[in-house]
Write an enzyme that holds these catalytic residues in place. Structure first.
Site, PDB file in Angstrom:
ATOM      1  N   SER A 160       6.073  -7.719   3.062  1.00  0.00           N
ATOM      2  CA  SER A 160       6.668  -8.195   4.302  1.00  0.00           C
ATOM      3  C   SER A 160       7.494  -9.445   4.041  1.00  0.00           C
ATOM      4  CB  SER A 160       5.570  -8.502   5.322  1.00  0.00           C
ATOM      5  OG  SER A 160       4.835  -9.645   4.920  1.00  0.00           O
ATOM      6  N   CYS A 204       9.803   1.360   3.752  1.00  0.00           N
ATOM      7  CA  CYS A 204      10.743   0.256   3.972  1.00  0.00           C
ATOM      8  C   CYS A 204      12.125   0.780   4.337  1.00  0.00           C
ATOM      9  CB  CYS A 204      10.817  -0.635   2.737  1.00  0.00           C
ATOM     10  SG  CYS A 204      11.459   0.169   1.264  1.00  0.00           S
ATOM     11  N   LYS A 262      -1.035  -6.670  -9.410  1.00  0.00           N
ATOM     12  CA  LYS A 262      -2.034  -6.610  -8.339  1.00  0.00           C
ATOM     13  C   LYS A 262      -1.660  -5.483  -7.380  1.00  0.00           C
ATOM     14  CE  LYS A 262      -2.533  -8.665  -4.379  1.00  0.00           C
ATOM     15  NZ  LYS A 262      -3.228  -7.589  -3.614  1.00  0.00           N
ATOM     16  N   GLU A 266       9.463  -5.162  12.848  1.00  0.00           N
ATOM     17  CA  GLU A 266       9.072  -4.010  12.029  1.00  0.00           C
ATOM     18  C   GLU A 266       7.722  -3.479  12.500  1.00  0.00           C
ATOM     19  OE1 GLU A 266       9.118  -2.769   7.340  1.00  0.00           O
ATOM     20  OE2 GLU A 266       8.604  -4.835   7.838  1.00  0.00           O
ATOM     21  N   PHE A 282       0.811  -1.220   0.000  1.00  0.00           N
ATOM     22  CA  PHE A 282       0.000   0.000   0.000  1.00  0.00           C
ATOM     23  C   PHE A 282       0.838   1.261   0.000  1.00  0.00           C
ATOM     24  CE2 PHE A 282       0.769  -0.462   4.565  1.00  0.00           C
ATOM     25  CZ  PHE A 282       1.059   0.844   4.943  1.00  0.00           C
TER      26      PHE A 282
END
Length: 510
Positions: A230, A285, A177, A387, A153
């Protein structure tokens, strides 16, 4: 940009399509919490329909002369330049990235497209002459077929830029996607691609959850899958694609470190931590998370960081006067709150609590977490190991540069790390010994320029290939080797096989 109800659609073989199973989920504006549209949850059948369309388009697209394929990359570049503001606003609406940062993201993709325009130079092969009598060897870089990509996202434009231009520029076709939480950018971008005249089926979009992706594992039309997400998701896709014999490029999670040395330029250090730790609400990230500070500057650093953090303004992502927008969802906010509770339970000190930030009235129902700072953090705490993906900073006191490097080396993830120093010995030592894929010196976000590969090591990368740069070319192509014997149509023996100089001269004379 219009705020009318947004109905996201799939795009398959040149057509905008509603999902045939009729399943949709609400699309929300994280700045307000309000429903602004709906996103399809596509079936595996729809996923396979898209890969079939891409497979049907592949023969014609891959056979198209390279200059004509590159025309579409140049058109894509121009379309993004001409529509930068529209694309940036699409990111600010459903992903709620601050509008200034959204403009920066689109600008970076434009730079990536500039690099993609060099594909003709990067896919040049090699030739070895005379490997035997009248035999030459040649290596070419060829496309493979249909690639599929999964986007997170937080960077809907950037991940598009990492995947699609390189895949189609090298002759492949693509099924993409987007995240169901931030699909609007790709809806706008796909229309721009259509407007360039891109042939049907070369790029297709399918929205949905993991069922869309899992349908690719055993799909004979699919050559490879790429992801930014992830680490657990990367490993799951890597396992599924391994069973199906698919090529993969999978970027996983991160826990990034910053080392502040005694000679750190303090103003620059604080400025970069604010942008790196709180920009995009910490949903990057490469967001800084663990900050290792030496004793000589610890007290001054902490006082200045807390003072600056308390001044951060929160509000609607479209408001140019605020610094930080919301996190992506109510569940993301809850996860961050849970980590704050975990940090307290582990014995860390909550020097700044962002759980109840001051907000404009219109944003009271949005998903906001303010700047949060923990002190007295030790490397073994969960908040230092896992994280969090939010605006949470862990301040860790270390004795020297070796202590900071030891923490980085012992962490299971290895995405990025940076050091703030004016000492060339510290700089070179950190570059050589920091066990991460991307290193920064006096920069808070160590994102490589598009000319260079982007990606981590250890648990931050599943597999070998990274995105952008030459790594992208290597992933989206296969090396094919040809061994070519040249035969004289006149039936004469090869020159090298003759036994006398006179016979060679005779052959040449004839």
């Amino acid at each position: 940009m219009s705020t009318e109800y947004i109905k996201i659609k799939n795009h398959i073989n040149g057509a905008w399509l509603d999902e045939s199973n009729g399943q949709y989920e609400p699309l929300r504006n994280p700045s307000t919490g309000h429903v602004i549209g709906e996103v399809p949850l596509s079936s595996p059948a729809t996923s396979r329909e898209a890969t079939a369309a891409a497979a049907a388009a592949y023969p014609g697209w891959s056979a198209m002369p390279l200059p004509k394929r590159m025309d579409f990359i140049f058109k894509m570049h121009r379309a993004m330049q001409d529509n930068l503001e529209m694309l940036a606003q699409s990111i600010a609406i459903d992903q709620a990235k601050h509008i200034a940062e959204a403009r920066g993201e689109v600008g970076r993709v434009i730079e990536i497209l500039q690099m993609a325009c060099t594909i003709p130079a990067l896919i040049q092969g090699d030739t070895v002459q005379a490997i035997a009598n009248n035999i030459n060897g040649r290596l070419i870089k060829a496309p493979l077929g249909v690639f599929c990509g999964v986007a997170p996202f937080n960077f809907p434009a950037l991940v598009f830029g990492w995947f699609i231009p390189f895949a189609i520029g090298t002759g492949n076709t693509f099924v993409y996607k987007p995240s169901t939480e931030s699909p609007l950018f790709m809806q706008k971008m796909m229309q721009l691609l259509c407007d360039t005249g891109l042939p049907d089926g070369v790029v297709n979009i399918v929205h949905g959850d993991r069922e869309v992706v899992e349908a690719w594992y055993e799909d004979d039309n699919v050559a490879g899958v790429c992801l930014v997400g992830s680490t657990p998701t990367a490993k799951a896709i890597g396992e599924g694609c391994g069973r199906g014999g698919k090529k993969t490029m999978l970027l996983g999670g991160a826990k990034n470190f910053l080392a502040a040395m005694e000679d750190a330029p303090m103003d620059l250090l604080i400025e970069n931590i604010l942008m790196s730790g709180y920009g995009s609400a910490g949903q990057r990230c490469l967001a800084v998370s663990n900050i290792a500070v030496v004793p000589e500057i610890y007290d001054d650093f902490l006082a200045r960081l807390l003072e600056a953090s308390r001044k951060i303004t929160l509000g609607d992502a479209m408001d140019p006067d605020i610094f930080m927008g919301p996190v992506i969802s109510a569940s993301a906010r809850k996860r961050i709150h849970d980590y704050i509770d975990i940090g307290l339970a582990e014995g860390a000190t909550l020097a700044l609590d962002g759980r109840n930030p001051q907000l404009p009235e219109a944003n009271r129902d949005g998903y906001f977490v303010g700047p949060t700072v923990f002190t007295d953090v030790t490397p073994c705490m969960r908040i230092a190991q896992e994280e969090i993906f939010g605006p949470v900073l862990n301040i860790i006191k270390v004795g020297c540069i070796d202590g900071a490097l030891r923490m980085i080396r012992n962490h299971p993830l290895g995405n990025g790390a940076c050091i703030f120093t004016q000492n060339s010995f510290y700089t070179e030592k950190f570059i050589n010994e920091a066990d991460v894929g991307m290193v920064g010196v006096n920069v808070g976000i160590c994102a490589p320029h598009p000319y260079l590969p982007f990606g981590g090591i250890k648990g931050s990368l599943v597999g070998n290939n990274k995105v952008q740069g030459k790594d992208a070319i290597d992933f989206f192509t296969q090396s094919k080797v040809a061994t070519i014997r040249v035969v004289d149509p006149r039936g004469l023996a090869p020159a090298a096989a003759t036994t006398t100089d006179s016979s060679v001269r005779s052959c040449v004379a004839s």
